[in-house]
Design a protein around this motif. Structure first.
Motif, mmCIF file in Angstrom:
data_model
loop_
_atom_site.group_PDB
_atom_site.id
_atom_site.type_symbol
_atom_site.label_atom_id
_atom_site.label_comp_id
_atom_site.label_asym_id
_atom_site.label_seq_id
_atom_site.Cartn_x
_atom_site.Cartn_y
_atom_site.Cartn_z
ATOM 1 N N ARG A 1 2.972 -1.089 4.187
ATOM 2 C CA ARG A 1 3.218 0.206 3.551
ATOM 3 C C ARG A 1 4.534 0.155 2.805
ATOM 4 O O ARG A 1 5.501 -0.457 3.262
ATOM 5 C CB ARG A 1 3.280 1.315 4.611
ATOM 6 N N TYR B 1 -5.298 3.605 4.148
ATOM 7 C CA TYR B 1 -4.575 2.330 4.206
ATOM 8 C C TYR B 1 -5.539 1.203 4.573
ATOM 9 O O TYR B 1 -5.564 0.146 3.913
ATOM 10 C CB TYR B 1 -3.454 2.415 5.236
ATOM 11 N N ILE C 1 0.838 -1.198 0.000
ATOM 12 C CA ILE C 1 0.000 0.000 0.000
ATOM 13 C C ILE C 1 0.874 1.250 0.000
ATOM 14 O O ILE C 1 1.824 1.353 0.790
ATOM 15 C CB ILE C 1 -0.936 0.027 1.223
#
Length: 215
Positions: free
Chosen positions: A130, A100, A91
């Motif tokens: 992430r 997110y 992400i």
């Protein structure tokens, strides 16, 4: 406590994404899944793939997703329609916490709708993290970079008219009805214990218009 109680249940939140998707897999020629809808095995008998999504406009409930990118890793042991997939998501690290969470719900299938099939076909979600996810267009070339984990570049395949791309149209493929036939000039994955090199192998380009929780 009231915020938790007021939070809508996952799978009931309206969401939508418009943008572009690129995918590169280990098939030596154009992926059979597009026209067989997963009823024909990949050319190597199994599928390993990376994908990138550029979100031009999008939302998850009231949370904005426009301008964000997502990288995906997919592993399918045989016929796509039989499931038992493994998947992971990267992400965009520019996403705030709400975005997110929304993107994880969408790409895990929990948000239902267009990507809801992930919830049925993915037996092992390897995880979401992430990462700096870059999706670039330079002329006809599309590039996806997820740090050093995914380094991908795909280009359309030209037909008899060199000015036109080869496009498979009016399909029932879940990603979208029109799929541009492409090839990877770079397709390297170093993530979740996978080390893949798919340079020169099958690729796809698709304009996406996804939404949920209904279809």
């Amino acid at each position: 406590m009231s915020d938790i109680l007021d939070k809508p249940a996952i799978g009931t939140v309206p969401w939508a994404i418009k943008g572009e998707l690129i995918l590169n897999c280990n098939c030596t020629v154009f992926c059979p899944c597009v026209v067989s809808l997963g009823k024909h095995a990949p050319t190597e008998g199994y599928c390993q793939a990376w994908a990138g999504v550029r979100i031009d406009t999008g939302h998850y409930g009231d949370d904005e997703l426009s301008g964000l990118n997502v990288g995906l890793l997919l592993e399918i042991p045989g016929l796509m329609a039989r499931g038992n997939w493994k998947a992971a998501a990267f992400i965009d690290d520019r996403a705030d916490d709400a975005a997110y969470e929304g993107l994880v719900n969408i790409f895990s299938g929990a948000a239902r709708g267009t990507t809801g099939l992930f919830g049925m076909l993915v037996s092992e979600f390897l995880g979401a993290e992430r990462a700096p996810v870059s999706y670039e267009n330079e002329g006809d070339t599309r590039r996806l970079m997820v740090g050093k984990k995914i380094q991908g570049e795909v280009v359309p395949v030209r037909g008899a008219d060199p000015e036109r791309e080869i496009v498979v149209t009016n399909t029932e493929y879940w990603m979208g009805p029109d799929i541009t036939v492409a090839t990877a000039t770079k397709g390297r994955v170093r993530a979740f214990g996978r080390v893949w090199d798919f340079d020169g192998r099958s690729a796809e380009i698709c304009q996406i218009d996804w939404k949920g929780p209904g279809r």
